[in-house]
Design a protein around this motif. Sequence first.
Motif, PDB file in Angstrom:
ATOM      1  N   SER A  19       0.832  -1.205   0.000  1.00 48.22           N
ATOM      2  CA  SER A  19       0.000   0.000   0.000  1.00 48.22           C
ATOM      3  C   SER A  19       0.864   1.251   0.000  1.00 48.22           C
ATOM      4  O   SER A  19       2.009   1.233   0.431  1.00 48.22           O
ATOM      5  CB  SER A  19      -0.918   0.012   1.221  1.00 48.22           C
ATOM      6  N   HIS A  57      -1.059  -8.486   1.547  1.00 43.26           N
ATOM      7  CA  HIS A  57      -1.237  -7.053   1.286  1.00 43.26           C
ATOM      8  C   HIS A  57      -0.581  -6.331   2.466  1.00 43.26           C
ATOM      9  O   HIS A  57      -1.013  -6.473   3.612  1.00 43.26           O
ATOM     10  CB  HIS A  57      -2.730  -6.746   1.205  1.00 43.26           C
ATOM     11  N   TYR A  68     -11.247  -1.391   0.705  1.00 45.93           N
ATOM     12  CA  TYR A  68     -10.571  -2.691   0.631  1.00 45.93           C
ATOM     13  C   TYR A  68     -11.562  -3.851   0.749  1.00 45.93           C
ATOM     14  O   TYR A  68     -11.229  -4.986   0.469  1.00 45.93           O
ATOM     15  CB  TYR A  68      -9.510  -2.820   1.717  1.00 45.93           C
ATOM     16  N   TYR A  77      -3.657  -9.522   5.324  1.00 47.45           N
ATOM     17  CA  TYR A  77      -3.250  -8.133   5.511  1.00 47.45           C
ATOM     18  C   TYR A  77      -2.242  -8.112   6.651  1.00 47.45           C
ATOM     19  O   TYR A  77      -2.562  -8.546   7.768  1.00 47.45           O
ATOM     20  CB  TYR A  77      -4.455  -7.252   5.832  1.00 47.45           C
TER      21      TYR A  77
END
Length: 118
Positions: A19, A57, A68, A77
């Motif tokens: 990200s 992620h 998301y 995540y």
Amino acid sequence: DGDASKRRRLFSGLTFFISREVPRGYVDLVILSYGGQVGWEGDDSPVSIRDPSVTHHVVDRPRLPKSYGSLPKSREYVQPQWALDSANFGFLLPCGRYGVGAELPPHLSPWVDEEEEG
């Protein structure tokens, strides 16, 4: 060398998406050095944020953005420290301790001898 070969394959078969809030340089370097594939937010990324092949992620936020929620559910995540700690320990650590908003375990440097330093 067997250990070096094992390290180069640690993230083999895994695809990471980093990200925008994560400092890409060092995380990207570690993941690629250990055999993973990497994508990021930007036109030059080889992997899209919506790519179903993304397994991890990497985010550095207290909670996930609502946007998301429409992404594939198959990804983990994790905070950036998960990739660094996994590389330092030489095996994939459980993702739960490094989840979004989780209080992270102490980060121990692989270059410091704890017995010597005290």
